[in-house]
Design a protein around this motif. Structure first.
Motif, PDB file in Angstrom:
ATOM      1  N   ALA A 559      16.457   7.146   5.199  1.00  0.00           N
ATOM      2  CA  ALA A 559      17.338   6.102   4.368  1.00  0.00           C
ATOM      3  C   ALA A 559      16.263   6.096   3.232  1.00  0.00           C
ATOM      4  O   ALA A 559      14.889   6.098   3.130  1.00  0.00           O
ATOM      5  CB  ALA A 559      17.334   4.768   5.262  1.00  0.00           C
ATOM      6  N   VAL A 560      17.075   5.898   1.825  1.00  0.00           N
ATOM      7  CA  VAL A 560      16.478   5.942   0.755  1.00  0.00           C
ATOM      8  C   VAL A 560      16.419   4.184   0.335  1.00  0.00           C
ATOM      9  O   VAL A 560      17.610   3.724   0.413  1.00  0.00           O
ATOM     10  CB  VAL A 560      17.437   6.726  -0.422  1.00  0.00           C
ATOM     11  CG1 VAL A 560      16.393   6.362  -1.794  1.00  0.00           C
ATOM     12  CG2 VAL A 560      17.227   7.991  -0.014  1.00  0.00           C
ATOM     13  N   ILE A 561      15.494   3.816  -0.139  1.00  0.00           N
ATOM     14  CA  ILE A 561      15.317   2.392  -0.418  1.00  0.00           C
ATOM     15  C   ILE A 561      15.043   2.140  -1.899  1.00  0.00           C
ATOM     16  O   ILE A 561      14.021   2.514  -2.355  1.00  0.00           O
ATOM     17  CB  ILE A 561      14.330   1.651   0.677  1.00  0.00           C
ATOM     18  CG1 ILE A 561      14.733   1.795   2.181  1.00  0.00           C
ATOM     19  CG2 ILE A 561      14.382   0.182   0.396  1.00  0.00           C
ATOM     20  CD1 ILE A 561      13.952   1.143   3.215  1.00  0.00           C
ATOM     21  N   ALA A 562      15.776   1.222  -2.492  1.00  0.00           N
ATOM     22  CA  ALA A 562      15.200   0.809  -3.809  1.00  0.00           C
ATOM     23  C   ALA A 562      14.755  -0.743  -3.874  1.00  0.00           C
ATOM     24  O   ALA A 562      15.048  -1.483  -2.891  1.00  0.00           O
ATOM     25  CB  ALA A 562      16.759   0.872  -4.812  1.00  0.00           C
ATOM     26  N   GLY A 563      14.040  -0.885  -5.014  1.00  0.00           N
ATOM     27  CA  GLY A 563      13.193  -2.147  -4.981  1.00  0.00           C
ATOM     28  C   GLY A 563      12.320  -2.267  -6.021  1.00  0.00           C
ATOM     29  O   GLY A 563      12.110  -1.178  -6.944  1.00  0.00           O
ATOM     30  N   SER A 564      11.479  -3.107  -6.226  1.00  0.00           N
ATOM     31  CA  SER A 564      10.340  -3.257  -7.140  1.00  0.00           C
ATOM     32  C   SER A 564       9.228  -2.105  -6.615  1.00  0.00           C
ATOM     33  O   SER A 564       9.129  -1.889  -5.648  1.00  0.00           O
ATOM     34  CB  SER A 564       9.777  -4.785  -7.236  1.00  0.00           C
ATOM     35  OG  SER A 564       8.924  -4.997  -6.046  1.00  0.00           O
ATOM     36  N   MET A 565       8.632  -1.850  -7.745  1.00  0.00           N
ATOM     37  CA  MET A 565       7.558  -0.829  -7.652  1.00  0.00           C
ATOM     38  C   MET A 565       6.454  -1.303  -6.490  1.00  0.00           C
ATOM     39  O   MET A 565       6.000  -0.575  -5.757  1.00  0.00           O
ATOM     40  CB  MET A 565       6.872  -0.374  -8.768  1.00  0.00           C
ATOM     41  CG  MET A 565       7.577   0.130  -9.983  1.00  0.00           C
ATOM     42  SD  MET A 565       6.579   0.558 -11.594  1.00  0.00           S
ATOM     43  CE  MET A 565       6.359  -1.113 -12.170  1.00  0.00           C
ATOM     44  N   GLN A 566       5.973  -2.487  -6.767  1.00  0.00           N
ATOM     45  CA  GLN A 566       4.885  -3.188  -5.901  1.00  0.00           C
ATOM     46  C   GLN A 566       5.396  -3.158  -4.402  1.00  0.00           C
ATOM     47  O   GLN A 566       4.627  -2.648  -3.543  1.00  0.00           O
ATOM     48  CB  GLN A 566       4.538  -4.362  -6.421  1.00  0.00           C
ATOM     49  CG  GLN A 566       4.000  -4.461  -7.777  1.00  0.00           C
ATOM     50  CD  GLN A 566       5.157  -4.467  -8.858  1.00  0.00           C
ATOM     51  OE1 GLN A 566       6.391  -4.463  -8.463  1.00  0.00           O
ATOM     52  NE2 GLN A 566       4.512  -4.506 -10.067  1.00  0.00           N
ATOM     53  N   LEU A 567       6.544  -3.434  -4.126  1.00  0.00           N
ATOM     54  CA  LEU A 567       7.258  -3.801  -2.931  1.00  0.00           C
ATOM     55  C   LEU A 567       7.324  -2.267  -2.211  1.00  0.00           C
ATOM     56  O   LEU A 567       6.798  -2.118  -0.959  1.00  0.00           O
ATOM     57  CB  LEU A 567       8.384  -4.503  -2.708  1.00  0.00           C
ATOM     58  CG  LEU A 567       8.709  -4.658  -1.210  1.00  0.00           C
ATOM     59  CD1 LEU A 567       7.921  -5.646  -0.328  1.00  0.00           C
ATOM     60  CD2 LEU A 567      10.260  -5.412  -1.413  1.00  0.00           C
ATOM     61  N   LEU A 568       7.632  -1.496  -3.132  1.00  0.00           N
ATOM     62  CA  LEU A 568       8.221  -0.015  -2.362  1.00  0.00           C
ATOM     63  C   LEU A 568       6.926   0.736  -2.104  1.00  0.00           C
ATOM     64  O   LEU A 568       7.077   1.729  -1.054  1.00  0.00           O
ATOM     65  CB  LEU A 568       9.125   0.789  -3.482  1.00  0.00           C
ATOM     66  CG  LEU A 568      10.501   0.113  -3.604  1.00  0.00           C
ATOM     67  CD1 LEU A 568      11.264   1.230  -4.451  1.00  0.00           C
ATOM     68  CD2 LEU A 568      11.291   0.176  -2.321  1.00  0.00           C
ATOM     69  N   ALA A 569       5.852   0.533  -2.572  1.00  0.00           N
ATOM     70  CA  ALA A 569       4.747   1.106  -2.185  1.00  0.00           C
ATOM     71  C   ALA A 569       4.296   0.649  -0.683  1.00  0.00           C
ATOM     72  O   ALA A 569       4.004   1.597   0.034  1.00  0.00           O
ATOM     73  CB  ALA A 569       3.277   0.814  -3.270  1.00  0.00           C
ATOM     74  N   GLY A 570       4.393  -0.453  -0.461  1.00  0.00           N
ATOM     75  CA  GLY A 570       4.253  -0.958   0.904  1.00  0.00           C
ATOM     76  C   GLY A 570       5.235  -0.478   2.048  1.00  0.00           C
ATOM     77  O   GLY A 570       4.963  -0.343   3.094  1.00  0.00           O
ATOM     78  N   VAL A 571       6.611  -0.375   1.467  1.00  0.00           N
ATOM     79  CA  VAL A 571       7.727   0.172   2.369  1.00  0.00           C
ATOM     80  C   VAL A 571       7.182   1.559   2.605  1.00  0.00           C
ATOM     81  O   VAL A 571       7.503   1.946   3.897  1.00  0.00           O
ATOM     82  CB  VAL A 571       8.875   0.039   1.679  1.00  0.00           C
ATOM     83  CG1 VAL A 571      10.065   0.906   2.133  1.00  0.00           C
ATOM     84  CG2 VAL A 571       9.349  -1.481   1.333  1.00  0.00           C
ATOM     85  N   LYS A 572       6.912   2.656   1.669  1.00  0.00           N
ATOM     86  CA  LYS A 572       6.462   3.684   2.068  1.00  0.00           C
ATOM     87  C   LYS A 572       5.350   3.818   3.108  1.00  0.00           C
ATOM     88  O   LYS A 572       5.311   4.648   4.165  1.00  0.00           O
ATOM     89  CB  LYS A 572       5.924   4.478   0.987  1.00  0.00           C
ATOM     90  CG  LYS A 572       5.688   5.866   1.139  1.00  0.00           C
ATOM     91  CD  LYS A 572       5.486   6.874  -0.260  1.00  0.00           C
ATOM     92  CE  LYS A 572       5.276   8.220   0.174  1.00  0.00           C
ATOM     93  NZ  LYS A 572       4.393   8.600   1.379  1.00  0.00           N
ATOM     94  N   LEU A 573       4.220   2.887   2.956  1.00  0.00           N
ATOM     95  CA  LEU A 573       3.045   2.969   3.940  1.00  0.00           C
ATOM     96  C   LEU A 573       3.581   2.540   5.273  1.00  0.00           C
ATOM     97  O   LEU A 573       3.340   3.136   6.220  1.00  0.00           O
ATOM     98  CB  LEU A 573       2.017   2.199   3.309  1.00  0.00           C
ATOM     99  CG  LEU A 573       0.709   1.877   4.125  1.00  0.00           C
ATOM    100  CD1 LEU A 573       0.277   3.189   4.724  1.00  0.00           C
ATOM    101  CD2 LEU A 573      -0.097   0.932   3.464  1.00  0.00           C
ATOM    102  N   CYS A 574       4.201   1.410   5.329  1.00  0.00           N
ATOM    103  CA  CYS A 574       4.322   0.578   6.621  1.00  0.00           C
ATOM    104  C   CYS A 574       5.722   1.384   7.509  1.00  0.00           C
ATOM    105  O   CYS A 574       5.700   1.357   8.538  1.00  0.00           O
ATOM    106  CB  CYS A 574       4.963  -0.935   6.497  1.00  0.00           C
ATOM    107  SG  CYS A 574       3.409  -1.684   6.016  1.00  0.00           S
ATOM    108  N   THR A 575       6.718   1.989   6.520  1.00  0.00           N
ATOM    109  CA  THR A 575       7.957   2.347   7.351  1.00  0.00           C
ATOM    110  C   THR A 575       7.936   3.763   7.255  1.00  0.00           C
ATOM    111  O   THR A 575       8.792   4.657   7.980  1.00  0.00           O
ATOM    112  CB  THR A 575       9.172   1.791   6.831  1.00  0.00           C
ATOM    113  OG1 THR A 575       9.366   2.140   5.330  1.00  0.00           O
ATOM    114  CG2 THR A 575       8.995   0.252   6.860  1.00  0.00           C
ATOM    115  N   GLY A 576       7.421   4.592   6.055  1.00  0.00           N
ATOM    116  CA  GLY A 576       7.692   5.983   5.722  1.00  0.00           C
ATOM    117  C   GLY A 576       9.044   6.189   5.249  1.00  0.00           C
ATOM    118  O   GLY A 576       9.455   7.575   5.090  1.00  0.00           O
TER     119      GLY A 576
END
Length: 702
Positions: A559-576
């Motif tokens: 899945a491709v997820i959009a959002g704020s830069m700061q939050l998406l860094a955490g999304v990548k780390l926590c969920t891949g």
């Protein structure tokens, strides 16, 4: 014959006495070196333990869940750590490297080279080291990572200690520098809460480089020692450049320090030339390792160093002649270097079509009042506190530990000495001045001291103009102030100026003053440090934890997820999951993409927002109330205001608007979508909601 025999006996007695004094002096020097070195290593290790304990106590890191640990790596810190995690999760080192070189998860619908775009070789190295060392059973990967960074703090403190020791000649000044670094921790480091930040990797190596340069500028170095020192400068310069994307700007400042002092004839020209070459070699080697990163190739550092070396070949007799003649040659030399730098830099950028760093120059242009701008990227920097002026309360905290007062005292005296030396060098009177004048100027300002003086002035200006860069200055303040208070040259200058100089008074004052300050710091701050170490807190961010767990459990892995830069860094780390954008802002196409994704917080129609998000392959978009209803910034600096200005729309709330801004035809998207109107629900379906976040799933087609 009898008198000759007596003379021989007397001579032998004198030789024995001299030999004894020499042997005693040598033993004392070795003892001082051993004690000073032991104190340096002990203070470095204690600093590492101190910041590690603060980190543990603040988050209860050892007891929280893995997702909470990862969320604690906020903003870009989480992005960098995610590549360490990816390398460890890969089936092999080769596969991990292949995944970084051909990455298609960091930016949707794109394959990018992470090793080229970002400074993550340290994560690669640590992941390989963790794989090959037999420590997997005893140490979790995250602890191996954070302990390495806390260990680098030991290297940092030792380097500061050694620099001060080299400048003053006594390890007592190194002790004072380390004490000041620790007691001013709020203003000298932020490693305990921003662990993976690039500067926490780079600054220890920068401190080592400054220590090596200080030693290099000592006179009468043996050829072997000089070669080893140049090697140390090269290695530390290379590692500093490899670990931080802002390396080129910091080294440009350093090159300016060398250029100014060389023009004023305060440094040995041959050694300065070697340092220019080392800077060029180090940055170009990093450029090769980063697959010819465009931002490095187009850097002002490369253009400036090449221009200086070229200008030198043209003006070989620049340092000869009377004062007016020297000033004329100096003016022409500076003008030539500046013109060559601009020409070379523009030539490189046009040939390679480079635009990676244009946002920085737009920001600098607006910051220093060269015209207002509506550029979204420039305003995003201008409105961040970290890129604003250094707050005045910083000086109040530094004064509380006496650091700022001591720093100003030493800076004033050294600046006076530097002005005298510069005038004498330019006027050619350095060789014919009296002994008293020599004691006031040349003896006070040795090349190592001159370098550190100009270094602290230029980096001080940088810190005053940009708060984020204060950590480059405040740590060096500790070194510079402690050196001055323990320096025979500085106190000799003061005592001779008031006609109270005696060797005994000089010896007493250079040791008594730092000892009194050390006692003051110990009595005033040690109880507070002990209380701080005993204060226990716990990580608490249930809304973000809930969001990450939901994404991991309820969205497809691709899945491709959009959002704020700061939050998406955490999304990548926590969920891949795959991201549309991220906080590493040093790429023009990514900056344009981020501005487009942020239209979810602007006044745009649902059709427009949907089209924009789908153009990046977005499946889910995360909206944050903290951005949509932001109150942290004043009007004109809220993210929604920056978007309105860039889109030509008037801002919300009471206050003035520029006359050519117009009212938008549509309401603010992030507010209106929550009303579940049919015009929005046909494109977006709410999939998750809590007190902080709202996740909407995009329709597969209109």
């Amino acid at each position: 014959p009898v008198s000759i025999k007596q003379f021989e006996n007397k001579a032998l007695q004198v030789l024995d006495l001299t030999s004894g004094v020499y042997t005693g002096g040598k033993l004392w020097k070795r003892l001082s070196l051993t004690v000073g070195g032991t104190v340096a290593i002990s203070l470095g290790l204690l600093t590492s333990v101190y910041v590690a304990t603060l980190h543990e106590n603040d988050l209860w890191f050892s007891n929280i869940k893995e997702v909470e640990r990862e969320i604690s790596f906020r903003t870009e810190c989480g992005l960098y750590y995610s590549y360490y995690k990816e390398m460890l999760q890969a089936a092999s080192i080769q596969q991990g490297l292949h995944g970084l070189i051909y990455d298609n998860k960091t930016e949707s619908l794109r394959t990018i080279n992470i090793l080229e775009r970002m400074n993550v070789y340290q994560e690669v190295f640590l992941s390989i080291l963790y794989r090959i060392l037999p420590i997997q059973k005893y140490l979790e990967p995250v602890y191996f990572y954070i302990y390495t960074l806390f260990g680098l703090q030991a290297l940092y403190v030792i380097a500061l200690y050694v620099t001060s020791w080299l400048l003053s000649g006594t390890w007592l000044s190194g002790l004072l520098a380390a004490f000041w670094y620790i007691t001013n921790r709020i203003d000298t480091t932020r490693v305990e809460f921003t662990i993976p930040l690039r500067e926490n990797w780079a600054l220890p190596f920068f401190a080592v480089q400054i220590a090596a340069i200080t030693y290099l500028f000592r006179s009468h170095l043996q050829p072997l020692h000089e070669k080893l020192t140049l090697l140390a400068v090269f290695i530390s310069t290379f590692l500093f450049s490899l670990t931080w994307q802002f390396n080129q700007f910091m080294m440009l400042m350093q090159a300016l320090v060398l250029f100014i002092l060389d023009c004023l004839d305060m440094l040995p020209t041959t050694k300065v030339t070697w340092l220019y070459i080392i800077q060029l070699t180090g940055i170009l080697l990093v450029c090769v390792l980063q697959f010819f990163n465009s931002m490095i190739l187009g850097s002002l550092l490369i253009s400036f160093n090449v221009s200086v070396l070229l200008a030198r070949t043209v003006q070989k007799n620049m340092k000869m002649g009377c004062l007016l003649n020297r000033l004329g040659k100096l003016f022409f030399h500076v003008l030539m270097v500046l013109c060559l730098t601009l020409l070379v830099n523009n030539f490189i950028k046009k040939i390679l079509n480079l635009e990676s760093d244009e946002h920085i120059f737009k920001f600098l242009k607006a910051k220093f009042g060269f015209g207002a701008t509506r550029d979204f990227d420039a305003n995003l920097y201008l409105c961040e506190e970290a890129f604003g002026l250094l707050p005045f309360n910083t000086f109040a905290r530094l004064s509380d530990t006496l650091l700022f007062y001591a720093y100003l005292f030493v800076l004033l005296l050294m600046a006076i000495a530097a002005a005298v030396v510069a005038f004498q060098n330019l006027s050619g009177s350095a060789n014919v001045q009296s002994t008293d004048k020599m004691e006031i100027s040349t003896i006070v300002l040795k090349p190592g001291a001159a370098y550190n003086l100009m270094h602290t002035i230029l980096f001080g200006c940088l810190a005053l103009s940009t708060m984020r860069m204060k950590y480059l200055w405040t740590s060096h303040m500790c070194v510079f102030a402690s050196f001055g208070l323990c320096s025979t040259e500085v106190w000799g200058f003061v005592l001779k100026s008031v006609r109270l100089y005696t060797p005994q008074r000089l010896c007493v004052i250079r040791y008594l003053v730092p000892i009194i300050i050390l006692l003051y710091l110990s009595c005033k701050f040690c109880p507070g440090i002990v209380d701080e170490l005993s204060e226990l807190r716990e990580f608490y961010d249930p809304d973000t934890v809930e969001l990450m767990n939901w994404i991991k459990s309820n969205t497809p892995k691709k899945a491709v997820i959009a959002g704020s830069m700061q939050l998406l860094a955490g999304v990548k780390l926590c969920t891949g999951r795959i991201l549309t954008n991220h906080p590493h802002y040093e790429d023009k196409s990514l900056r344009e993409r981020t501005k487009q994704v942020y239209q979810v917080y602007a006044k745009r129609s649902p059709e427009d927002v949907y089209s924009i998000l789908r153009s990046f392959g977005t499946n889910y978009v995360i909206l944050e109330d903290s951005i949509c209803y932001e109150r942290r910034h004043s009007r004109g600096c809220r993210l929604r205001d920056l978007l309105d200005i860039a889109n030509g729309h008037v801002m919300d709330g009471l206050g003035e608007n520029e006359p050519d801004l117009k009212a938008s035809l549509y309401p603010r998207f992030c507010e209106e979508i929550k009303k579940n109107l049919s015009s929005y629900s046909m494109y977006f379906t709410r999939a998750f909601q809590n007190k902080t976040f709202h996740v909407y799933k995009l329709a597969k087609h209109k």
